[in-house]
Design a protein around this motif. Sequence first.
Motif, PDB file in Angstrom:
ATOM      1  N   LEU A  97       0.840  -1.200   0.000  1.00 57.73           N
ATOM      2  CA  LEU A  97       0.000   0.000   0.000  1.00 57.73           C
ATOM      3  C   LEU A  97       0.876   1.252   0.000  1.00 57.73           C
ATOM      4  N   PRO A  98       0.585   2.203  -0.876  1.00 63.29           N
ATOM      5  CA  PRO A  98       1.447   3.379  -1.017  1.00 63.29           C
ATOM      6  C   PRO A  98       1.160   4.520  -0.055  1.00 63.29           C
ATOM      7  N   ASN A  99       0.063   4.412   0.715  1.00 63.71           N
ATOM      8  CA  ASN A  99      -0.328   5.544   1.548  1.00 63.71           C
ATOM      9  C   ASN A  99      -0.902   5.018   2.871  1.00 63.71           C
ATOM     10  N   ILE A 100      -0.021   4.836   3.856  1.00 64.08           N
ATOM     11  CA  ILE A 100      -0.420   4.266   5.139  1.00 64.08           C
ATOM     12  C   ILE A 100      -0.326   5.329   6.228  1.00 64.08           C
ATOM     13  N   TRP A 101      -1.462   5.574   6.879  1.00 62.00           N
ATOM     14  CA  TRP A 101      -1.530   6.496   8.008  1.00 62.00           C
ATOM     15  C   TRP A 101      -1.656   5.673   9.280  1.00 62.00           C
ATOM     16  N   ALA A 102      -0.941   6.074  10.320  1.00 63.15           N
ATOM     17  CA  ALA A 102      -1.001   5.303  11.560  1.00 63.15           C
ATOM     18  C   ALA A 102      -1.034   6.220  12.775  1.00 63.15           C
ATOM     19  N   LYS A 103      -1.829   5.825  13.752  1.00 64.46           N
ATOM     20  CA  LYS A 103      -1.940   6.560  15.005  1.00 64.46           C
ATOM     21  C   LYS A 103      -0.833   6.125  15.948  1.00 64.46           C
ATOM     22  N   ALA A 104      -0.225   7.114  16.627  1.00 63.76           N
ATOM     23  CA  ALA A 104       0.787   6.823  17.642  1.00 63.76           C
ATOM     24  C   ALA A 104       0.399   7.489  18.947  1.00 63.76           C
ATOM     25  N   ASN A 105       0.684   6.815  20.050  1.00 65.38           N
ATOM     26  CA  ASN A 105       0.379   7.382  21.360  1.00 65.38           C
ATOM     27  C   ASN A 105       1.572   8.100  21.972  1.00 65.38           C
ATOM     28  N   THR A 106       2.791   7.712  21.566  1.00 66.72           N
ATOM     29  CA  THR A 106       3.994   8.316  22.125  1.00 66.72           C
ATOM     30  C   THR A 106       4.992   8.585  20.999  1.00 66.72           C
TER      31      THR A 106
END
Length: 220
Positions: A97-106
């Motif tokens: 996948l060319p466009n991966i968004w990810a949530k981070a807590n720290t």
Amino acid sequence: MSAESRKPIIVIGLGRFGSAVACTLERMGHEVLGADADGEIVRDHKDLITQVVEADCTEPETLRRLGAGEFETAVVGIGTNLEASLLTVLALVDLGLPNIWAKANTDRHGRILERTGAHHVVFPEQKMGERVAHLVNERLLDFISFDGQFAIARLRAPEPIIGLPLVTSQCRKKFDVTVVGVKRKGEDFIHAVPDTIIMPDDELVVSGRIDRIELFSAIG
């Protein structure tokens, strides 16, 4: 919205963050495939987004069966389970996948996500905390920061510039902020020009460095 801008998006992890992203994308006209390992959460979303499935997306084979490899954009909203977050991003990377968004807590979580292959890492709690801190002092009415240094803010017009046209108050020269627009009670938003006179109770939309906006909001 054009068909090109409504490409399907997969959102993995439907907690508060993932759910907000998925439902907003759906309202914007995207087809959204949501996935979560919690069956109750999946049932809660069955009427909110295009399609939702109960699945452990840390397994590449599971993502393949879901057709995740056919998507261009994925959002990984898993935050509390570090291992699941990283394994899901890694599986999406393996699928190409060319466009991966990810949530981070720290910050540490974010750095690992970047090294794992996430193209965009977001820190929703951190950003919200920063925004609330700026609003708590009651000088700013709204606040959005960019890259930790610049921001757009809505604030009450400071007393020293009331009654003056912007060309006279010289906000950019004296305070290093740009007044973008003015909202006057009972009237539509107007774009600011040099001849715009600031009136009592006006709300201003300004842009500039965060520290300069803070100083500007406090003058008077």
